[in-house]
Design a protein around this motif. Sequence first.
Motif, PDB file in Angstrom:
ATOM      1  N   HIS A 344       0.872  -1.173   0.000  1.00  0.00           N
ATOM      2  CA  HIS A 344       0.000   0.000   0.000  1.00  0.00           C
ATOM      3  C   HIS A 344       0.905   1.219   0.000  1.00  0.00           C
ATOM      4  CE1 HIS A 344      -2.825   3.083   1.402  1.00  0.00           C
ATOM      5  NE2 HIS A 344      -3.807   2.270   1.032  1.00  0.00           N
ATOM      6  N   ALA A 345       0.484   2.256  -0.712  1.00  0.00           N
ATOM      7  CA  ALA A 345       1.334   3.437  -0.858  1.00  0.00           C
ATOM      8  C   ALA A 345       1.753   4.019   0.489  1.00  0.00           C
ATOM      9  CB  ALA A 345       0.612   4.501  -1.690  1.00  0.00           C
ATOM     10  N   LYS A 346       0.878   3.909   1.500  1.00  0.00           N
ATOM     11  CA  LYS A 346       1.183   4.483   2.814  1.00  0.00           C
ATOM     12  C   LYS A 346       1.767   3.462   3.796  1.00  0.00           C
ATOM     13  CE  LYS A 346      -2.502   7.952   2.518  1.00  0.00           C
ATOM     14  NZ  LYS A 346      -3.745   8.476   3.147  1.00  0.00           N
ATOM     15  N   LEU A 347       1.802   2.195   3.379  1.00  0.00           N
ATOM     16  CA  LEU A 347       2.262   1.148   4.293  1.00  0.00           C
ATOM     17  C   LEU A 347       3.492   0.413   3.765  1.00  0.00           C
ATOM     18  CD1 LEU A 347      -1.203  -0.339   5.336  1.00  0.00           C
ATOM     19  CD2 LEU A 347       0.244   1.234   6.638  1.00  0.00           C
ATOM     20  N   GLY A 348       4.069   0.905   2.680  1.00  0.00           N
ATOM     21  CA  GLY A 348       5.321   0.344   2.209  1.00  0.00           C
ATOM     22  C   GLY A 348       5.144  -0.870   1.316  1.00  0.00           C
ATOM     23  N   THR A 349       6.223  -1.624   1.164  1.00  0.00           N
ATOM     24  CA  THR A 349       6.251  -2.774   0.280  1.00  0.00           C
ATOM     25  C   THR A 349       5.819  -4.038   1.021  1.00  0.00           C
ATOM     26  OG1 THR A 349       8.542  -3.312   0.825  1.00  0.00           O
ATOM     27  CG2 THR A 349       8.183  -1.729  -0.969  1.00  0.00           C
ATOM     28  N   LEU A 350       5.682  -5.106   0.259  1.00  0.00           N
ATOM     29  CA  LEU A 350       5.395  -6.391   0.884  1.00  0.00           C
ATOM     30  C   LEU A 350       6.549  -6.839   1.767  1.00  0.00           C
ATOM     31  CD1 LEU A 350       3.563  -8.479  -1.877  1.00  0.00           C
ATOM     32  CD2 LEU A 350       2.689  -7.841   0.365  1.00  0.00           C
ATOM     33  N   ALA A 351       7.771  -6.455   1.389  1.00  0.00           N
ATOM     34  CA  ALA A 351       8.930  -6.780   2.228  1.00  0.00           C
ATOM     35  C   ALA A 351       8.822  -6.062   3.580  1.00  0.00           C
ATOM     36  CB  ALA A 351      10.217  -6.407   1.520  1.00  0.00           C
ATOM     37  N   ASP A 352       8.375  -4.808   3.569  1.00  0.00           N
ATOM     38  CA  ASP A 352       8.166  -4.086   4.831  1.00  0.00           C
ATOM     39  C   ASP A 352       7.105  -4.784   5.676  1.00  0.00           C
ATOM     40  OD1 ASP A 352       9.962  -2.115   4.006  1.00  0.00           O
ATOM     41  OD2 ASP A 352       8.388  -0.944   3.035  1.00  0.00           O
ATOM     42  N   ARG A 353       6.078  -5.234   5.023  1.00  0.00           N
ATOM     43  CA  ARG A 353       5.006  -5.938   5.744  1.00  0.00           C
ATOM     44  C   ARG A 353       5.534  -7.232   6.361  1.00  0.00           C
ATOM     45  NH1 ARG A 353      -0.228  -7.402   6.708  1.00  0.00           N
ATOM     46  NH2 ARG A 353      -1.083  -9.256   5.703  1.00  0.00           N
ATOM     47  N   VAL A 354       6.373  -7.951   5.621  1.00  0.00           N
ATOM     48  CA  VAL A 354       6.951  -9.191   6.146  1.00  0.00           C
ATOM     49  C   VAL A 354       7.752  -8.914   7.408  1.00  0.00           C
ATOM     50  CG1 VAL A 354       8.691 -10.961   5.687  1.00  0.00           C
ATOM     51  CG2 VAL A 354       6.955 -10.449   3.963  1.00  0.00           C
ATOM     52  N   GLU A 355       8.524  -7.835   7.408  1.00  0.00           N
ATOM     53  CA  GLU A 355       9.322  -7.495   8.593  1.00  0.00           C
ATOM     54  C   GLU A 355       8.426  -7.215   9.795  1.00  0.00           C
ATOM     55  OE1 GLU A 355      12.638  -7.502   9.078  1.00  0.00           O
ATOM     56  OE2 GLU A 355      12.778  -8.421   7.101  1.00  0.00           O
ATOM     57  N   ARG A 356       7.334  -6.510   9.570  1.00  0.00           N
ATOM     58  CA  ARG A 356       6.426  -6.196  10.675  1.00  0.00           C
ATOM     59  C   ARG A 356       5.766  -7.463  11.219  1.00  0.00           C
ATOM     60  NH1 ARG A 356       4.586  -2.023   7.043  1.00  0.00           N
ATOM     61  NH2 ARG A 356       2.684  -3.242   6.705  1.00  0.00           N
TER      62      ARG A 356
END
Length: 742
Positions: A344-356
């Motif tokens: 999501h444009a405001k929530l970063g990439t899928l890689a960012d989501r994986v880290e979270r």
Amino acid sequence: MPQLLIELFSEEIPARMQGAAARDLERMASERLKAAGLTWDALTTYAGPRRLTLVVEGLPVATPDREEEVKGPRTSAPEQALEGFLRKTGLTKEQLTDRDGVWFAVVASQGVQTTAVVPEMVDQIVRGFPWPKSMRWGSGTLRWVRPLKRIVALFDGAVVPFDIDGIPSSDMTEGHRFMGSGQPFAVRDFADYRARLEQEFVLLDAADRRLRILEAAKAVCAERGLVLVDDDGLLEEVAGLAEWPTPILGDMDPAFLDLPPEVIRLSMKVHQKYFAVRDPARDGLAPNFVVVANVEASDGGRALAGGNSRVLSARLNDARFFWDEDRKVGFDTWLKKLEGVTFHAKLGTLADRVERIAALAREIAPLLGADPDQAERAARLAKADLASGMVGEFPELQGIMGGYYARDLAAPFPLEGGRVGDGGGGTASPVSPQDSAAGSTDDRVNAADRTQAASTPTQPSPLQGEGSALADAIRDHYKPQGPNDTVPTAPLTVAVALADKLDTLVGFFAIDERPTGSKDPFALRRAALGVIRLLIANGCRLKVSSVVRVHSAHFPRRFGESDLSQAGEEVELLLFFADRLKVLLRDQGQRHDLVDAVFALGDDDLVRIVRRVEALGTFLATDDGTNLLAGYKRASNILRAEEKKGPIPTGMVDLNRLVLPQEQALAASVQRARMDVETAVAAEDFAGAMRALAALRAPVDDFFVGVMVNSDVPEERDNRLKLLGQVRDVMGQVADFGLIAG
């Protein structure tokens, strides 16, 4: 009474639109008949591949005479307003009634023949029908899902004459495109219409088509000692594709059985609309399929089966290509690709989501009895298959394929359960719906139950075999997605599934993208319900507010945002969980106001909340509960009334000033109940807490019968108000009874 029969005959209607079309036809016809003042005994609609049918039994031959009162302008309004109202009603000023300075008119209308109502009704339905997609053809202006060919309109056995965009009404319809006589034929009424259609190889009712498919498919499988793999969604779709469905058993190359069974079933279902077949002797998928033809072939369907087998082989060869290529690539490459995919444009990439998700899974794992290192590892790999070739081709297999790829490729397929189609794989959805934040599909792809050796790759695989529990966590971390989806119970899977859903909820609430009305583009309601079901089914004692507060730190603050606004988001998310919990408990027969009463205590342990609600519901179903609730409300009303006059006395009751036996008994009961409730609540014995409250029922009743709270002696009044306040406080340890209806 007369019968109305309407048929709208067209080119093929997409199967996915037929069910909604039947419901829309029923709704639109009902609305227009009611508006005309007509009543009926029964109204039924049918939808099929080439026709929509409406039959209304028991319609009167004419609409009733009616009188309607119409409100006009004020008596002080300009003369022009009155003249306009008179022209509209066709009355004179003398026929109006002056009521409270406003003109009213009674307009009488004479009934009309039902045959005069039908043409306008059908015209409005056809021109305003809410097809998801429609088309215009020829030089006309009419829009329909496919070109409209014929209109049958019969009332009491006679044709109702009208014309819609050059298409005249008649009593003529057509049968099966290939197996019928090829000639239009006339019908007299619905019974004749249905019988003639069946003679022309058309089953009008979708339920009849489904039953024919199911019975015939099971029969052709049984002839070969096989069993049909049930698929209600596919059955519904195929019933909309054929007017005279004829199941045929076909063969496929057994070599394809080395593919994961979900891949085989999805290739059959999505691309070819075939049913899978299993072999009960081997407890696995059989090298066969069932195709539903729209004709009865003279050769018994051998040629059709052979042609469909060749088409299926081509599809499965594509699937094998993705399967083999993916096994040469591996997780590291896929995880690298996720860095370039925007979640999501405001929530970063899928890689960012994986880290979270990985950080959150590690944090909550110990609370669930899972190993933190394994939870983090599983969470890091859970989204990797989104970059694989197989999931790119079959988005519904996300998670499922990750589970396969995470296992030792030399090991047998890890399948669970006792039957094909029971719970091996998770419900999945495409990258765009599930993990690029655009909602998700409800299609289910269940795992098959068999053990079978996987094919050995032609080249050494870069994938390292992962543990079975970890692979299961990857496979099932999307669960549960729908109300009928199974809930994982393995601690590692539960940790990853919770982290995935909580990250979604906290993230979208942080950027103020929350559901509004019926719109929920990011499936947040389903995510919240999934969290609730995971916690309750597994008895997970997770403090949701603490998790939300900590995880919120992983999201960037909006410009000018304060700690207070972040706290507000936390409260809104907890209220969102309360709303979802109400839905779940309401489906289980609990009252939604009980959830409010318990949530008001500030508890966010969902397991404990459910236990409180269940105990409270049981208590309020008793006479003691009902009467004590009435006493609580009476006490609260007295206290609120006194609070309006000024501060009410608080603190300990002066036992020496309790002069009446009823107030003395209530004071003693409150003291005992306070200790008993505190002990029971601390032990989470909520049924015991309710029993302690039940002991207050008789003393409260006696108090209100024998005691005047507003005594003329100020000290007595203050003491009695303190006593009522203590009753409210003791009951408030269990729930906020003021929020309970009744």
